[in-house]
Design a protein around this motif. Structure first.
Motif, PDB file in Angstrom:
ATOM      1  N   ARG A 266       0.840  -1.206   0.000  1.00 47.47           N
ATOM      2  CA  ARG A 266       0.000   0.000   0.000  1.00 47.47           C
ATOM      3  C   ARG A 266       0.875   1.256   0.000  1.00 47.47           C
ATOM      4  N   ALA A 267       2.143   1.070   0.412  1.00 43.24           N
ATOM      5  CA  ALA A 267       3.109   2.162   0.376  1.00 43.24           C
ATOM      6  C   ALA A 267       4.467   1.539   0.112  1.00 43.24           C
ATOM      7  N   ALA A 268       5.473   2.375  -0.135  1.00 45.23           N
ATOM      8  CA  ALA A 268       6.805   1.837  -0.410  1.00 45.23           C
ATOM      9  C   ALA A 268       7.832   2.531   0.487  1.00 45.23           C
ATOM     10  N   ALA A 269       8.953   1.801   0.730  1.00 48.00           N
ATOM     11  CA  ALA A 269      10.001   2.371   1.580  1.00 48.00           C
ATOM     12  C   ALA A 269      11.330   1.724   1.234  1.00 48.00           C
ATOM     13  N   THR A 270      12.428   2.312   1.750  1.00 47.82           N
ATOM     14  CA  THR A 270      13.758   1.768   1.520  1.00 47.82           C
ATOM     15  C   THR A 270      14.322   1.278   2.843  1.00 47.82           C
ATOM     16  N   VAL A 271      14.878   0.047   2.806  1.00 43.16           N
ATOM     17  CA  VAL A 271      15.468  -0.500   4.033  1.00 43.16           C
ATOM     18  C   VAL A 271      16.723   0.289   4.379  1.00 43.16           C
ATOM     19  N   GLU A 272      16.820   0.729   5.613  1.00 43.66           N
ATOM     20  CA  GLU A 272      18.003   1.479   6.018  1.00 43.66           C
ATOM     21  C   GLU A 272      18.897   0.665   6.955  1.00 43.66           C
ATOM     22  N   THR A 273      18.264   0.064   7.976  1.00 41.55           N
ATOM     23  CA  THR A 273      19.047  -0.727   8.940  1.00 41.55           C
ATOM     24  C   THR A 273      18.366  -2.065   9.179  1.00 41.55           C
ATOM     25  N   LEU A 274      19.168  -3.038   9.637  1.00 46.94           N
ATOM     26  CA  LEU A 274      18.648  -4.363  10.000  1.00 46.94           C
ATOM     27  C   LEU A 274      19.301  -4.771  11.301  1.00 46.94           C
ATOM     28  N   HIS A 275      18.493  -5.098  12.310  1.00 47.89           N
ATOM     29  CA  HIS A 275      19.081  -5.562  13.573  1.00 47.89           C
ATOM     30  C   HIS A 275      18.516  -6.921  13.924  1.00 47.89           C
ATOM     31  N   PHE A 276      19.405  -7.890  14.052  1.00 49.38           N
ATOM     32  CA  PHE A 276      18.993  -9.237  14.434  1.00 49.38           C
ATOM     33  C   PHE A 276      18.794  -9.294  15.949  1.00 49.38           C
ATOM     34  N   LEU A 277      17.593  -9.642  16.391  1.00 50.28           N
ATOM     35  CA  LEU A 277      17.310  -9.632  17.830  1.00 50.28           C
ATOM     36  C   LEU A 277      17.010 -11.019  18.362  1.00 50.28           C
ATOM     37  N   GLY A 278      17.386 -12.064  17.626  1.00 51.27           N
ATOM     38  CA  GLY A 278      17.117 -13.422  18.083  1.00 51.27           C
ATOM     39  C   GLY A 278      15.839 -13.947  17.471  1.00 51.27           C
ATOM     40  N   GLY A 279      14.724 -13.683  18.112  1.00 51.60           N
ATOM     41  CA  GLY A 279      13.440 -14.187  17.637  1.00 51.60           C
ATOM     42  C   GLY A 279      12.925 -13.444  16.412  1.00 51.60           C
ATOM     43  N   ARG A 280      13.459 -12.278  16.127  1.00 48.84           N
ATOM     44  CA  ARG A 280      12.999 -11.499  14.986  1.00 48.84           C
ATOM     45  C   ARG A 280      14.105 -10.543  14.557  1.00 48.84           C
ATOM     46  N   CYS A 281      13.847  -9.890  13.409  1.00 47.09           N
ATOM     47  CA  CYS A 281      14.755  -8.850  12.951  1.00 47.09           C
ATOM     48  C   CYS A 281      14.027  -7.523  13.043  1.00 47.09           C
ATOM     49  N   GLN A 282      14.700  -6.491  13.540  1.00 49.07           N
ATOM     50  CA  GLN A 282      14.080  -5.178  13.531  1.00 49.07           C
ATOM     51  C   GLN A 282      14.598  -4.419  12.309  1.00 49.07           C
ATOM     52  N   VAL A 283      13.639  -3.973  11.480  1.00 52.10           N
ATOM     53  CA  VAL A 283      14.012  -3.335  10.218  1.00 52.10           C
ATOM     54  C   VAL A 283      13.705  -1.841  10.303  1.00 52.10           C
TER      55      VAL A 283
END
Ligand SMILES: Nc1ncnc2c1ncn2[C@@H]1O[C@H](COP(=O)(O)OP(=O)(O)O)[C@@H](O)[C@H]1O
Ligand SMILES: [Mg+2]
Lengths: 331, 274
Positions: A269-286
């Motif tokens: 419904r919208a678009a964006a560009t990935v800037e950072t990725l943080h691996f937190l174990g159970g999930r990734c924070q984007v």
């Protein structure tokens, strides 16, 4: 421990200090018998002041009333309110042993020796600090001190238990462990408790209800679920959890990270560009940057193939966006 | 290598104070000890504090006076110091300045002030006379000394109490109150134990000062001979140097013991807290 738990009722309680600082706007608050209410808000928002009004360490401005079980206690000093208090600095008496600290309130109440000894022993066992009984306060670690402070406060079987950031001075691991213990303790005692913190995870875990405060005012009071899913104000939405603001043709949409689905650009419904990725174990924070330059935070699976720089589409269910009363129209 | 350099530096740093102590303290003290034993009575001069009734009485009066002044100063200054450190009010700085004013005066001037207050032409005498109660004169008696010494001692104790009270965590008293303790009980169980090290130190200094105070006693020319006055009299009027020396040593020993006792009770250098 008490079947006859106490209701706390605050009526038009404001607080202006002698130097003119308006720490609390007049507010109403009811804490039901046996309930744990957490006062949550940033530093300086008036949490401690509100707690001290309940305790009787501060008097409310004229017109304010504090009631315990309907009984007006506004004029009663703290020593006659039968409240248990736990301070951030622990405030253990340095000239007494652990046992003497715990027994202090019982001695002041002039219980007989046998009773004092029995109840002190019970507290030592309950808080698992029996082996520390004869220690001096300066020989204890932070976590041990906090246990003694709790034991001392509940030994006198107070009507209500008031805790001011009791875990703030401890390291993260210890804080997590004691948080679980305090939660179990409050449930076991079924005592009316008011717990102050600036840590939203702590508030979510311990509170039957959370009162979110900002600048001396109550922003919202509700269960952790209500506060998180239906924040009443932008402040609450941001302070309790994370929100992303996404501009669409229909207006601004507010989304929690777990409600954002990352997909093909065409499917979004919208678009964006990935800037950072943080691996937190159970999930990734984007971390993303939206078309209008706004920063967004989304959850992704831990094994997501996304890389910084990738263009992604953003999708969400119709039921997902947070709906703030009043607020969106203004934006 | 480093250790020995440190040691050298330590010796160097300690040198000035060692020389000072040797030249101005230990050597004269040794001389004093020898002189005391060389009078007509020999070593027996040391016993004069008990054998000579005048000396014995002087010792008792001085001890009693110093103790009374110390206890009274501690009591009054604790109340005032606690009040000043706990309350903000207009004129607070002025009150502190006035209460600590005596620090600016030598003992002689304090004695002079006592005469202005309770002497033959004193303020209190004039008031009581006007009220028809006869002229009250106390400056030249034990009471005059007591008032003078007290005036002199209170500032130091107040400053110590204020410094100690500001270091006490206010949550300690609040915790005690939350547990049901009355204000008096909080004072006894929490506040005073918290102030105890500071009070012990201030009390010791106060006691030592009162034991050795000379200027006030001298300017009051009281008919009471406190020990420093007795020493002065023996030395200048009676030329009994041996007695003066032995009394000096006794006075020093008593005062030093009080300071030492306080230091071991407080667990810190007594003077450091003042
Ligand atoms: N005794 C006091 N006198 C004057 N201002 C005070 C006093 N205690 C707190 N305040 C002020 O009141 C506001 C709220 O303080 P507080 O209740 O301690 O906040 P919190 O506990 O949420 O950090 C702050 O601006 C603080 O500086
Ligand atoms: Mg606070």
């Amino acid at each position: 421990m008490r079947a006859d738990a106490t209701t706390i009722e605050l009526n038009r309680c404001g607080k202006t200090f002698a130097d003119g600082t308006r720490a609390l706007e007049p507010l109403d608050l009811t804490v039901a018998a046996g309930e744990t209410v957490v006062l949550l808000g940033p530093s300086g928002c008036g949490k401690t002041t509100l707690l001290r009004l309940i305790a009787g360490l501060e008097a409310p401005d004229a017109g304010g009333r504090v009631r315990f079980n309907g009984e007006d206690v506004t004029g009663l000093p703290i020593e006659r309110r039968a409240v248990g208090m736990v301070f951030q600095s622990y405030a253990l008496f340095p000239n007494m042993s652990v046992r003497e600290n715990i027994a202090y309130g019982l001695r002041v109440r002039k219980l007989d020796k046998g009773e004092i000894a029995a109840r002190t022993r019970e507290m030592l066992e309950m808080m698992q600090i029996g082996q520390l009984a004869e220690r001096r306060v300066h020989q204890l670690s932070g976590g041990q001190r906090q246990r003694v402070a709790l034991a001392r406060a509940i030994a006198v079987r107070p009507r209500v238990l008031l805790l001011d950031e009791p875990l703030a001075a401890l390291d993260a691991v210890l804080r997590d462990r004691l948080r679980v213990e305090i939660d179990a303790l409050l449930r076991r005692l079924a005592i009316t408790a008011v717990y102050v913190t600036h840590d939203q995870a702590e508030a979510m875990m311990l509170g039957d209800r959370i009162v979110v405060m900002s600048a001396g005012q109550v922003e919202q009071a509700g269960t952790p679920r209500e506060i998180y899913r239906n924040p009443a104000t932008p402040f609450v939405a941001d302070f309790v959890g994370t929100v992303s603001r996404i501009a669409t043709a229909a207006g601004v949409v507010l989304l929690r990270p777990e409600d954002i689905r990352l997909c093909e650009v065409a499917a979004g419904r919208a678009a964006a560009t990935v800037e950072t990725l943080h691996f937190l174990g159970g999930r990734c924070q984007v971390g993303l940057i939206g078309g209008d330059g706004a920063r967004l935070i989304a959850d992704a699976p831990p094994d997501t193939p996304l890389k910084p720089g990738a263009r992604v589409g953003i999708a969400w269910d119709d039921a997902a966006p947070l709906r703030l009363p009043l607020m969106e129209a203004a934006q | 290598m480093r250790l020995s350099r440190d040691a050298h530096r330590l010796i160097l740093l300690a040198l000035p104070v060692s020389v000072f102590a040797l030249a101005f303290f230990l050597v004269p003290l040794a001389r004093l000890a020898i002189v005391a034993g060389q009078g007509p009575k020999g070593i027996a001069a040391y016993a004069s504090i008990v054998t000579e009734p005048r000396h014995f009485e002087s010792m008792l009066v001085t001890l009693g006076l110093a103790l009374a002044v110390t206890l009274t100063a501690l009591g009054l200054a604790t109340v005032a110091g606690l009040f000043l450190s706990r309350h903000q009010f207009p004129g607070r700085q002025l009150a502190i300045a006035v209460l600590t004013l005596p620090l600016a005066f030598p003992g002689v001037v304090v004695g002079f002030l006592v005469i202005m207050l309770g002497g033959r032409q004193g303020l209190i005498g004039a008031i009581t006379q006007a009220l028809g109660g006869g002229k009250v004169v106390f400056a030249y008696s034990l009471a005059g000394l007591f008032v003078g010494y007290l005036y002199f001692s209170i500032p130091r104790v107040i400053l110590t109490v204020m410094a100690s009270a500001e270091k006490l965590d206010p949550a300690l008293e609040e915790a005690a109150r939350s547990l049901g303790a009355s204000p008096l009980r909080v004072l006894k169980d929490v506040t005073l134990p918290g102030l105890a090290p500071g009070l012990t130190a201030a009390g010791a200094i106060c006691f030592a000062t009162a034991m050795g105070a000379f200027g006030t006693a001298f300017s009051l020319a009281a008919n009471i001979d406190v020990l420093p006055m007795t020493i002065y009299t023996e030395f200048t009027l009676n030329a009994n140097i041996a007695a003066a020396a032995s009394l000096s040593l006794v006075l020093g020993a008593v005062t030093w013991s009080a300071l030492f006792l306080a230091r071991s009770l407080a667990g810190a250098p007594a003077a450091a807290a003042v």
